[in-house]
Scaffold this active site. Structure first.
Site, mmCIF file in Angstrom:
data_model
loop_
_atom_site.group_PDB
_atom_site.id
_atom_site.type_symbol
_atom_site.label_atom_id
_atom_site.label_comp_id
_atom_site.label_asym_id
_atom_site.label_seq_id
_atom_site.Cartn_x
_atom_site.Cartn_y
_atom_site.Cartn_z
ATOM 1 C CG ASP A 210 15.709 -78.187 5.197
ATOM 2 O OD1 ASP A 210 16.562 -77.264 5.655
ATOM 3 O OD2 ASP A 210 16.134 -78.783 3.986
ATOM 4 C CB SER A 211 17.681 -76.029 10.086
ATOM 5 O OG SER A 211 16.618 -75.131 10.431
ATOM 6 C CD GLU B 264 22.457 -71.735 4.455
ATOM 7 O OE1 GLU B 264 21.271 -71.797 3.841
ATOM 8 O OE2 GLU B 264 23.268 -72.372 5.179
ATOM 9 C CE LYS C 244 14.144 -71.972 3.505
ATOM 10 N NZ LYS C 244 15.193 -73.131 2.794
HETATM 11 O O1 KIV Z 1 16.338 -74.949 7.139
HETATM 12 C C1 KIV Z 1 16.470 -73.603 7.421
HETATM 13 O O2 KIV Z 1 16.459 -73.354 8.488
HETATM 14 C C2 KIV Z 1 16.855 -72.835 6.241
HETATM 15 C C3 KIV Z 1 17.383 -71.316 6.848
HETATM 16 C C4 KIV Z 1 18.767 -71.408 7.532
HETATM 17 C C5 KIV Z 1 17.510 -70.336 5.837
HETATM 18 O O3 KIV Z 1 17.088 -73.109 5.239
#
Ligand code: KIV
Length: 299
Positions: free
Chosen positions: A52-53, A188, A119
């Site tokens: 979600d980044s 994290e 995830k």
């Molecule tokens: O959303 C994302 O990219 C993440 C990673 C940084 C682990 O959760």
């Protein structure tokens, strides 16, 4: 491709568990579209996360909170078309991490998006939903510590696990994720000593981001690694390339060339064949069409 890579045609969930047992590190990266997912796969990444980044680095949101299941799914499909070897994981965004939304979104990720796994952020609070997903044959990667979806609750991007109570909380969260049946957990934004302890305690692989070198694997956001995200970047990021600088210089040169008439050149243009040219000219000569005559007389 890294020449030391083992010849595995497809990375699977059990294979990542074996990596931990053998003490072999797991290389993970985010990717959100066809070209970058293709490059990540070709470079031998073990796990590619459509995280979600993407809300921050691709869609221009100020945080990951506005990201929707639909947006992740859109990018997941693009990545799926490119990824052959890596394990492809789709992130459950804010608001989709409780049942029944988490189940519905995960089924869509696997069925429509072609994900291999999902995830989910959160530890003890998510253990029931992780169990339900695993019961439904959805492989789950957990995510604890500085979980960006909790920034409001944390009061900002604050490293977690710095006090005895907070460290115990992170450890309990990671343990809860493992007990619920997750195949791996992202750690994290926690001190590396705590990440080392969690990594020793858990049977499943830990994947660190801002959690030091002791984790079983590492993950970075592609746009941070490639120098595409704005500076300053977090302390834990290593920027391996200046793609933004390269692209900006290329675009500036292109703009100058267009404005000065230097692009395109003859070798960058298509041409009529000699036969076609001749036919056109003879038709123009015989025609009363003023346009045709004008075109040929220009030459
Ligand atoms: O959303 C994302 O990219 C993440 C990673 C940084 C682990 O959760």
């Amino acid at each position: 491709m890294d020449p030391t890579l083992e010849a595995v045609s497809k990375i699977t969930v059990p294979l990542l568990g074996q990596r931990k047992l053998k003490g072999e590190k797991i290389a993970c990266i985010t990717a959100y579209d066809f070209p970058t997912a293709r490059l990540a796969d070709a470079a031998g990444m073990d796990l590619i996360l459509v995280g979600d980044s993407l809300g921050e680095v691709v869609l221009g949101y100020e945080s990951t909170l506005p990201v929707t299941v639909e947006e992740i799914l859109h990018h997941l499909r693009a990545a799926r078309r490119a990824v052959r070897r890596a394990l492809l994981v789709g992130d459950l965004p804010f608001g989709s991490c409780q049942a029944p939304e988490a189940l519905a979104a995960s089924f869509r990720y696997l069925k429509e998006g072609g994900a291999d796994a999902v995830k989910i952020e959160g530890g003890k609070k998510r253990s029931r939903v992780i169990q339900r997903l695993v019961d439904a044959e959805v492989p789950v990667m957990g995510h604890v510590g500085l979980t960006p979806q909790s920034v409001r609750a944390f009061g900002g991007h604050k490293v977690q696990g710095k006090t005895p109570d907070s460290a115990a909380e992170v450890l309990a969260d990671a343990q809860a994720v493992e007990d619920a049946g997750a195949f791996a957990v992202v750690l994290e934004g926690i001190p590396c000593e705590l990440a080392a302890l969690v990594t020793r305690r858990l049977r499943i692989p830990t994947i660190g981001i801002g959690a030091g070198p002791a984790c079983d694997g590492q993950i970075l956001v592609m746009h941070d690694l490639a120098g595409l995200s704005p500076e300053p970047r977090p302390k834990f990021v290593r920027t391996y390339a200046d793609v933004a600088g390269t692209l900006e210089r290329a675009l500036t040169r292109y703009g100058v060339d267009v404005r000065q008439g230097r692009f395109p050149e003859d070798r960058e243009s298509y041409h009529w064949s000699a036969v076609m040219k001749e036919q056109f000219e003879s038709e123009a000569a015989a025609s009363s069409d003023k346009f045709l005559k004008a075109v040929t007389s220009d030459e």
